[in-house]
Design a protein around this motif. Structure first.
Motif, PDB file in Angstrom:
ATOM      1  N   GLY A  13       0.836  -1.154  -0.133  1.00 59.02           N
ATOM      2  CA  GLY A  13      -0.180   0.098   0.185  1.00 59.02           C
ATOM      3  C   GLY A  13       0.688   1.195   0.005  1.00 59.02           C
ATOM      4  O   GLY A  13       2.156   1.127  -0.156  1.00 59.02           O
ATOM      5  N   ARG A  14       0.356   2.588   0.096  1.00 59.49           N
ATOM      6  CA  ARG A  14       0.944   3.748   0.151  1.00 59.49           C
ATOM      7  C   ARG A  14       1.019   4.137   1.592  1.00 59.49           C
ATOM      8  O   ARG A  14      -0.235   4.123   2.478  1.00 59.49           O
ATOM      9  CB  ARG A  14       0.054   4.671  -0.751  1.00 59.49           C
ATOM     10  N   TYR A  15       1.999   4.593   2.063  1.00 60.31           N
ATOM     11  CA  TYR A  15       2.358   5.081   3.522  1.00 60.31           C
ATOM     12  C   TYR A  15       3.031   6.507   3.452  1.00 60.31           C
ATOM     13  O   TYR A  15       3.957   6.732   2.617  1.00 60.31           O
ATOM     14  CB  TYR A  15       3.271   4.171   4.036  1.00 60.31           C
ATOM     15  N   THR A  16       2.457   7.422   4.100  1.00 63.68           N
ATOM     16  CA  THR A  16       3.044   8.437   4.289  1.00 63.68           C
ATOM     17  C   THR A  16       4.022   8.895   5.254  1.00 63.68           C
ATOM     18  O   THR A  16       3.883   7.974   6.353  1.00 63.68           O
ATOM     19  CB  THR A  16       1.855   9.568   5.099  1.00 63.68           C
ATOM     20  N   VAL A  17       5.196   9.004   4.813  1.00 64.65           N
ATOM     21  CA  VAL A  17       6.518   9.205   5.836  1.00 64.65           C
ATOM     22  C   VAL A  17       6.735  10.527   5.845  1.00 64.65           C
ATOM     23  O   VAL A  17       6.151  11.582   5.455  1.00 64.65           O
ATOM     24  CB  VAL A  17       7.446   8.480   4.971  1.00 64.65           C
ATOM     25  N   THR A  18       8.022  10.895   6.413  1.00 69.18           N
ATOM     26  CA  THR A  18       8.309  12.337   6.730  1.00 69.18           C
ATOM     27  C   THR A  18       8.391  13.290   5.719  1.00 69.18           C
ATOM     28  O   THR A  18       7.976  14.185   5.544  1.00 69.18           O
ATOM     29  CB  THR A  18       9.419  12.296   7.558  1.00 69.18           C
ATOM     30  N   PHE A  19       9.103  12.483   4.450  1.00 67.16           N
ATOM     31  CA  PHE A  19       9.337  13.531   3.472  1.00 67.16           C
ATOM     32  C   PHE A  19       8.521  12.946   2.155  1.00 67.16           C
ATOM     33  O   PHE A  19       9.064  12.572   1.068  1.00 67.16           O
ATOM     34  CB  PHE A  19      10.740  13.405   3.086  1.00 67.16           C
ATOM     35  N   GLY A  20       7.195  12.672   2.436  1.00 63.90           N
ATOM     36  CA  GLY A  20       6.386  12.575   1.178  1.00 63.90           C
ATOM     37  C   GLY A  20       5.717  11.300   1.420  1.00 63.90           C
ATOM     38  O   GLY A  20       5.231  10.951   2.603  1.00 63.90           O
ATOM     39  N   GLU A  21       5.771  10.304   0.207  1.00 64.10           N
ATOM     40  CA  GLU A  21       4.916   9.161   0.373  1.00 64.10           C
ATOM     41  C   GLU A  21       5.782   7.838  -0.139  1.00 64.10           C
ATOM     42  O   GLU A  21       6.192   8.002  -1.230  1.00 64.10           O
ATOM     43  CB  GLU A  21       3.543   9.259  -0.517  1.00 64.10           C
ATOM     44  N   ILE A  22       5.314   6.975   0.195  1.00 64.13           N
ATOM     45  CA  ILE A  22       6.057   5.745  -0.033  1.00 64.13           C
ATOM     46  C   ILE A  22       5.167   4.456  -0.508  1.00 64.13           C
ATOM     47  O   ILE A  22       4.185   4.252   0.330  1.00 64.13           O
ATOM     48  CB  ILE A  22       7.125   5.109   1.185  1.00 64.13           C
ATOM     49  N   GLU A  23       5.374   3.777  -1.403  1.00 68.24           N
ATOM     50  CA  GLU A  23       4.646   2.943  -1.968  1.00 68.24           C
ATOM     51  C   GLU A  23       5.242   1.735  -1.590  1.00 68.24           C
ATOM     52  O   GLU A  23       6.496   1.320  -2.116  1.00 68.24           O
ATOM     53  CB  GLU A  23       4.187   2.855  -3.319  1.00 68.24           C
ATOM     54  N   LEU A  24       4.556   0.598  -0.917  1.00 62.59           N
ATOM     55  CA  LEU A  24       5.179  -0.741  -0.678  1.00 62.59           C
ATOM     56  C   LEU A  24       4.538  -1.638  -1.531  1.00 62.59           C
ATOM     57  O   LEU A  24       3.229  -1.996  -1.428  1.00 62.59           O
ATOM     58  CB  LEU A  24       4.996  -1.105   0.911  1.00 62.59           C
ATOM     59  N   LEU A  25       5.109  -2.526  -2.372  1.00 62.28           N
ATOM     60  CA  LEU A  25       4.982  -3.464  -3.364  1.00 62.28           C
ATOM     61  C   LEU A  25       5.430  -4.861  -3.302  1.00 62.28           C
ATOM     62  O   LEU A  25       6.744  -4.830  -3.021  1.00 62.28           O
ATOM     63  CB  LEU A  25       5.257  -2.933  -5.014  1.00 62.28           C
ATOM     64  N   GLN A  26       4.707  -5.882  -3.265  1.00 61.07           N
ATOM     65  CA  GLN A  26       5.381  -7.096  -3.381  1.00 61.07           C
ATOM     66  C   GLN A  26       5.639  -7.616  -4.627  1.00 61.07           C
ATOM     67  O   GLN A  26       5.174  -7.247  -5.841  1.00 61.07           O
ATOM     68  CB  GLN A  26       3.897  -8.106  -2.706  1.00 61.07           C
TER      69      GLN A  26
END
Length: 284
Positions: A13-26
């Motif tokens: 899924g997509r996760y908000t981090v300190t400097f933007g957004e990270i997508e975690l993909l399998q």
């Protein structure tokens, strides 16, 4: 003390981090494989079931250098955390290695801890700092290996490619220790030449590894700089780089001097821009 075993399954899924957004993909081809991506740019790949599996070409080249070092556990500093691919690899291939991981994005660190079993990596400490601040706080002669793999999106921070920063790194790296740098560059490789000129001001011995098309400056990609105060294992590096999946080239000695070809070292405060990859390179 053994690292804590964490068997929780990551949640894509997509996760908000300190400097933007990270997508975690399998990775659909490897059940334990996971990719961290930001703005469509793959940042890290880890296989939670097999930490010795390295998916990215440039990481495999870094492993070529690491595997060529004398056997045994290492004290390692990693500037640029991501999913901590190399600390996991070293924990598996060189048990007992100790790691300091420097990552300025606290939200990203939290995500990797919660989703990608970071606590399972033994003898690893994370410092939520920028690279320059972190290096200033490290002890003299405390690292056998210093890995610089720091990017803002797809661009290397120029402040981590200066003579002043490399001088700080040399204070931390033990005599005979190794510096590893991931550099991204394109046509003609002008930035790589300047990074090498900078490194050579501080570390007398250096090599450059890359896939042939990237080495010739024909396409944008990643190149690996390895440097030390002592001679590097040139024959081993050349053979292992050429024999791997990448069939990469290893440039050193007079050929490397000719490659640098009078490029100027980078100093703090100079208006130097790190290269930006073309928008098509990641399929955007």
């Amino acid at each position: 003390m053994a690292a804590r075993r964490d068997t929780r399954e990551p949640m894509p899924g997509r996760y908000t981090v300190t400097f933007g957004e990270i997508e975690l993909l399998q990775d659909l081809d490897r059940p334990g494989g996971w990719v961290l991506s930001k703005d469509g740019v793959p940042q890290s790949y880890v296989d939670l079931d097999d930490p010795t599996y390295l998916d990215f070409e440039y990481v495999r080249l870094m492993a070529v250098v690491i595997d060529a070092l004398p056997p045994g556990a290492l004290d390692v500093v990693h500037v640029g955390g991501g999913a901590c691919t190399l600390p996991r690899y070293l924990a598996a291939t060189r048990p007992g290695s100790r790691h300091i991981v420097v990552e300025p994005d606290e939200g990203l660190v939290r995500l990797v801890r919660e989703q990608l079993r970071l606590k399972s990596v033994p003898r690893l400490k994370v410092r939520v700092l920028d690279g320059r601040s972190a290096v200033g706080g490290l002890h003299d002669d405390s690292a056998d290996l210093f890995v610089l793999d720091a990017f803002s999106g797809a661009v290397m921070p120029v402040e981590l490619a200066t003579v002043e920063f490399m001088t700080g790194v040399s204070r931390v790296v033990r005599d005979g220790g190794t510096l590893l740098i991931n550099v991204a560059d394109g046509k003609g490789l002008p930035f790589t030449r300047r990074v090498l000129a900078t490194v050579r001001r501080v570390f007398p011995h250096a090599v450059l590894l890359a896939e042939p098309g990237i080495m010739r400056g024909r396409r944008f990609g990643n190149l690996i700089v390895a440097a030390s105060t002592r001679e590097l294992p040139l024959e081993t590096l050349t053979r292992q780089a050429a024999g791997g999946l990448n069939q990469a080239r290893c440039t050193y000695g007079e050929a490397l001097t000719n490659f640098i070809a009078g490029a100027a070292p980078i100093h703090e405060g100079q208006p130097v821009l790190a290269p930006v990859p073309p928008s098509t390179i990641f399929g955007n």
